[in-house]
Scaffold this motif. Structure first.
Motif, PDB file in Angstrom:
ATOM      1  N   ASN A 275      -1.610  -2.384  41.851  1.00 15.33           N
ATOM      2  CA  ASN A 275      -0.653  -1.520  41.328  1.00 15.33           C
ATOM      3  C   ASN A 275      -0.472  -0.159  41.994  1.00 15.33           C
ATOM      4  O   ASN A 275      -1.349   0.623  41.904  1.00 15.33           O
ATOM      5  CB  ASN A 275      -1.117  -1.153  39.577  1.00 15.33           C
ATOM      6  N   VAL A 276       0.513   0.323  42.733  1.00 19.61           N
ATOM      7  CA  VAL A 276       0.575   1.222  43.604  1.00 19.61           C
ATOM      8  C   VAL A 276       0.722   2.584  42.730  1.00 19.61           C
ATOM      9  O   VAL A 276       0.168   3.588  43.273  1.00 19.61           O
ATOM     10  CB  VAL A 276       1.963   1.121  44.441  1.00 19.61           C
ATOM     11  N   THR A 277       1.020   2.488  41.664  1.00 12.98           N
ATOM     12  CA  THR A 277       1.154   3.364  40.581  1.00 12.98           C
ATOM     13  C   THR A 277      -0.391   4.085  40.383  1.00 12.98           C
ATOM     14  O   THR A 277      -0.661   5.313  40.249  1.00 12.98           O
ATOM     15  CB  THR A 277       1.946   3.478  39.240  1.00 12.98           C
ATOM     16  N   ASN A 278      -1.023   3.012  39.775  1.00  7.97           N
ATOM     17  CA  ASN A 278      -2.476   3.355  39.878  1.00  7.97           C
ATOM     18  C   ASN A 278      -3.153   4.060  40.905  1.00  7.97           C
ATOM     19  O   ASN A 278      -4.071   4.764  40.798  1.00  7.97           O
ATOM     20  CB  ASN A 278      -3.218   2.184  39.313  1.00  7.97           C
ATOM     21  N   VAL A 279      -2.793   3.435  42.192  1.00  9.09           N
ATOM     22  CA  VAL A 279      -3.340   3.745  43.464  1.00  9.09           C
ATOM     23  C   VAL A 279      -2.934   5.312  43.513  1.00  9.09           C
ATOM     24  O   VAL A 279      -3.935   6.263  43.932  1.00  9.09           O
ATOM     25  CB  VAL A 279      -3.052   3.107  44.672  1.00  9.09           C
TER      26      VAL A 279
ATOM     27  N   VAL B 171     -11.511   6.208  46.903  1.00 11.70           N
ATOM     28  CA  VAL B 171     -11.011   7.044  45.842  1.00 11.70           C
ATOM     29  C   VAL B 171      -9.916   6.315  45.207  1.00 11.70           C
ATOM     30  O   VAL B 171      -9.900   6.189  43.891  1.00 11.70           O
ATOM     31  CB  VAL B 171     -10.470   8.329  46.548  1.00 11.70           C
ATOM     32  N   ALA B 172      -9.158   5.594  45.934  1.00 15.99           N
ATOM     33  CA  ALA B 172      -8.046   4.862  45.274  1.00 15.99           C
ATOM     34  C   ALA B 172      -8.478   3.448  44.605  1.00 15.99           C
ATOM     35  O   ALA B 172      -7.787   2.892  43.908  1.00 15.99           O
ATOM     36  CB  ALA B 172      -7.029   4.278  46.180  1.00 15.99           C
ATOM     37  N   GLY B 173      -9.797   3.039  44.629  1.00 16.90           N
ATOM     38  CA  GLY B 173     -10.348   2.069  44.080  1.00 16.90           C
ATOM     39  C   GLY B 173     -10.063   0.677  44.585  1.00 16.90           C
ATOM     40  O   GLY B 173      -9.832  -0.379  43.984  1.00 16.90           O
TER      41      GLY B 173
ATOM     42  N   ALA C 206       4.293  -7.751  53.846  1.00 19.13           N
ATOM     43  CA  ALA C 206       3.099  -7.763  52.796  1.00 19.13           C
ATOM     44  C   ALA C 206       2.126  -6.370  53.679  1.00 19.13           C
ATOM     45  O   ALA C 206       0.997  -6.553  53.920  1.00 19.13           O
ATOM     46  CB  ALA C 206       2.317  -9.184  53.505  1.00 19.13           C
ATOM     47  N   THR C 207       2.646  -5.319  53.334  1.00 15.86           N
ATOM     48  CA  THR C 207       2.024  -4.182  53.868  1.00 15.86           C
ATOM     49  C   THR C 207       2.015  -3.109  52.775  1.00 15.86           C
ATOM     50  O   THR C 207       3.171  -2.990  52.214  1.00 15.86           O
ATOM     51  CB  THR C 207       2.471  -3.390  55.155  1.00 15.86           C
ATOM     52  N   ILE C 208       0.899  -2.273  52.358  1.00 12.51           N
ATOM     53  CA  ILE C 208       0.887  -1.215  51.588  1.00 12.51           C
ATOM     54  C   ILE C 208       0.728   0.036  52.544  1.00 12.51           C
ATOM     55  O   ILE C 208      -0.322  -0.109  53.263  1.00 12.51           O
ATOM     56  CB  ILE C 208       0.002  -1.302  50.535  1.00 12.51           C
ATOM     57  N   VAL C 209       1.689   1.027  52.218  1.00  8.70           N
ATOM     58  CA  VAL C 209       1.373   2.250  53.165  1.00  8.70           C
ATOM     59  C   VAL C 209       0.978   3.413  52.317  1.00  8.70           C
ATOM     60  O   VAL C 209       1.741   3.671  51.288  1.00  8.70           O
ATOM     61  CB  VAL C 209       2.614   2.530  53.764  1.00  8.70           C
ATOM     62  N   ILE C 210      -0.045   3.986  52.415  1.00 10.60           N
ATOM     63  CA  ILE C 210      -0.618   5.233  51.715  1.00 10.60           C
ATOM     64  C   ILE C 210      -0.483   6.448  52.704  1.00 10.60           C
ATOM     65  O   ILE C 210      -1.147   6.577  53.723  1.00 10.60           O
ATOM     66  CB  ILE C 210      -1.898   5.005  51.426  1.00 10.60           C
ATOM     67  N   LYS C 211       0.473   7.400  52.187  1.00 11.21           N
ATOM     68  CA  LYS C 211       0.538   8.502  52.861  1.00 11.21           C
ATOM     69  C   LYS C 211       0.046   9.831  52.143  1.00 11.21           C
ATOM     70  O   LYS C 211       0.337   9.916  51.158  1.00 11.21           O
ATOM     71  CB  LYS C 211       2.114   8.814  53.005  1.00 11.21           C
ATOM     72  N   VAL C 212      -0.970  10.438  52.535  1.00  5.17           N
ATOM     73  CA  VAL C 212      -1.651  11.721  51.958  1.00  5.17           C
ATOM     74  C   VAL C 212      -1.404  13.006  52.681  1.00  5.17           C
ATOM     75  O   VAL C 212      -1.322  12.705  54.010  1.00  5.17           O
ATOM     76  CB  VAL C 212      -2.923  11.172  51.921  1.00  5.17           C
ATOM     77  N   LYS C 213      -1.307  13.833  51.880  1.00  3.15           N
ATOM     78  CA  LYS C 213      -1.120  15.292  52.441  1.00  3.15           C
ATOM     79  C   LYS C 213      -2.629  16.061  51.982  1.00  3.15           C
ATOM     80  O   LYS C 213      -2.811  16.282  50.901  1.00  3.15           O
ATOM     81  CB  LYS C 213      -0.022  16.074  51.944  1.00  3.15           C
TER      82      LYS C 213
ATOM     83  N   ALA D 261      -3.713  16.674  48.388  1.00  5.99           N
ATOM     84  CA  ALA D 261      -2.861  17.783  47.800  1.00  5.99           C
ATOM     85  C   ALA D 261      -1.475  16.868  47.058  1.00  5.99           C
ATOM     86  O   ALA D 261      -1.134  16.883  46.050  1.00  5.99           O
ATOM     87  CB  ALA D 261      -2.441  18.469  48.610  1.00  5.99           C
ATOM     88  N   GLU D 262      -1.119  15.728  47.990  1.00  4.40           N
ATOM     89  CA  GLU D 262       0.041  14.944  47.844  1.00  4.40           C
ATOM     90  C   GLU D 262      -0.187  13.427  48.371  1.00  4.40           C
ATOM     91  O   GLU D 262      -1.140  13.148  49.181  1.00  4.40           O
ATOM     92  CB  GLU D 262       1.335  15.346  48.365  1.00  4.40           C
ATOM     93  N   ALA D 263       0.262  12.412  47.527  1.00  7.01           N
ATOM     94  CA  ALA D 263      -0.086  11.244  47.804  1.00  7.01           C
ATOM     95  C   ALA D 263       1.378  10.089  47.734  1.00  7.01           C
ATOM     96  O   ALA D 263       1.930  10.586  46.543  1.00  7.01           O
ATOM     97  CB  ALA D 263      -1.144  10.407  47.151  1.00  7.01           C
ATOM     98  N   GLU D 264       1.550   9.508  48.490  1.00  4.27           N
ATOM     99  CA  GLU D 264       2.681   8.583  48.488  1.00  4.27           C
ATOM    100  C   GLU D 264       2.471   7.227  48.655  1.00  4.27           C
ATOM    101  O   GLU D 264       1.745   6.754  49.671  1.00  4.27           O
ATOM    102  CB  GLU D 264       3.842   9.115  49.316  1.00  4.27           C
ATOM    103  N   VAL D 265       2.513   6.154  47.717  1.00  4.32           N
ATOM    104  CA  VAL D 265       2.200   4.627  48.174  1.00  4.32           C
ATOM    105  C   VAL D 265       3.308   3.958  47.904  1.00  4.32           C
ATOM    106  O   VAL D 265       4.008   3.833  46.733  1.00  4.32           O
ATOM    107  CB  VAL D 265       1.094   4.412  47.188  1.00  4.32           C
ATOM    108  N   SER D 266       3.603   3.063  48.830  1.00  2.00           N
ATOM    109  CA  SER D 266       4.746   2.320  48.666  1.00  2.00           C
ATOM    110  C   SER D 266       4.518   0.931  49.488  1.00  2.00           C
ATOM    111  O   SER D 266       3.622   0.786  50.110  1.00  2.00           O
ATOM    112  CB  SER D 266       5.904   2.987  49.555  1.00  2.00           C
ATOM    113  N   ARG D 267       5.196  -0.154  49.007  1.00  5.33           N
ATOM    114  CA  ARG D 267       5.106  -1.348  49.822  1.00  5.33           C
ATOM    115  C   ARG D 267       6.345  -1.478  50.933  1.00  5.33           C
ATOM    116  O   ARG D 267       7.365  -0.936  50.773  1.00  5.33           O
ATOM    117  CB  ARG D 267       5.657  -2.632  48.422  1.00  5.33           C
TER     118      ARG D 267
END
Length: 246
Positions: free
Chosen positions: A74-78, A61-63, A99-106, A89-95
């Motif tokens: 680009n975390v904003t695009n993700v 989904v995030a490409g 060297a890790t990207i964390v994607i939190k979804v609700k 319903a909700e998504a939070e993407v942070s660095r």
């Protein structure tokens, strides 16, 4: 003689420093190309908060491709991509350093199934249609009867005051309690009845105090399970509720 030796030593230092500078510059160039490369995998991507949607689905989904360099993401695009999926319903993407990207979804979870002219629709706590099928599958959530939705499709919101009242009740239930209910029958605005998987009747009465009735439902069903009580019906329209034993 000493002057000649000092000149030679200075020359060797210049050569060594020049060589060292070239090595450092080459290392920086290689590092820059590696970090910005789209070919090599760099870093780690963590998906948190998901229960029904898989991490692979989140990537899709995030490409995010199978081979990815997180420094090029680009975390904003993700986040924008994720919020475009109805299941999220909700998504939070942070660095996270280094060297890790964390994607939190609700996730947007179904709380009920309601009949539509061409089958059945799974809806969330706001009445948004999450999926539609011609036949009833194995239901994880209760069926709402007595209310027939119109011609709705995925992503539509069903606007019905009686349905909203029932959803107030269901959305106040935790998942373990919600999964113990098989049906909510809406006979009229003043007569709503819930049925448990154990065929216990829960008389909800009218649409007042629905969140309070949900809390009572959870506590009474838990007590019944703990004490192995045989109950015929629970009338939640009274305060305190009436429990009729079998």
């Amino acid at each position: 003689m000493q002057t000649s030796l000092r000149v030679k030593a200075a020359r060797r230092r210049r050569i060594w420093l020049g060589f060292l500078g070239m090595v450092v510059a080459a290392g920086l160039v290689v590092g820059f190309l590696y970090v910005n490369s789209s070919v090599f995998f760099v870093g780690e991507i963590l998906v948190e908060g998901n229960k029904y949607i898989t991490a692979e689905d989140v990537y899709q989904v995030a490409g995010i491709p199978e081979t990815v360099n997180i420094f090029r993401l680009n975390v904003t695009n993700v986040k924008t991509q994720l919020l475009g999926d109805l299941r999220i319903a909700e998504a939070e993407v942070s660095r996270r350093f280094p060297a890790t990207i964390v994607i939190k979804v609700k996730e947007r979870l179904p709380v009920a199934v309601v009949g539509v002219p061409y089958g059945f629709a799974e809806i969330d706590r706001r009445g948004v249609v999450l999926s539609v099928s011609k036949n009833l599958k194995r239901m994880q959530v209760p069926m709402i009867t007595g209310i027939q939705a119109g011609n709705v499709y995925v992503a539509d919101r069903i606007n019905d005051p009686l349905l909203d009242t029932v959803l107030d009740y269901l959305s106040a239930l935790e998942e373990p309690t919600l999964n113990q209910l098989s049906e909510i029958n809406v006979r009229s605005v003043n007569e709503m009845v819930a049925y448990s998987l154990d065929s216990v009747v829960l008389r909800l009465g009218n649409g007042e105090r629905m969140q309070e009735k949900a809390q009572l439902t959870a506590s009474i069903l838990q007590e019944m399970k703990t004490k192995k009580m045989k109950v015929e019906y629970i009338d939640l329209s009274y305060v305190p509720p009436i429990i009729k034993m079998r």
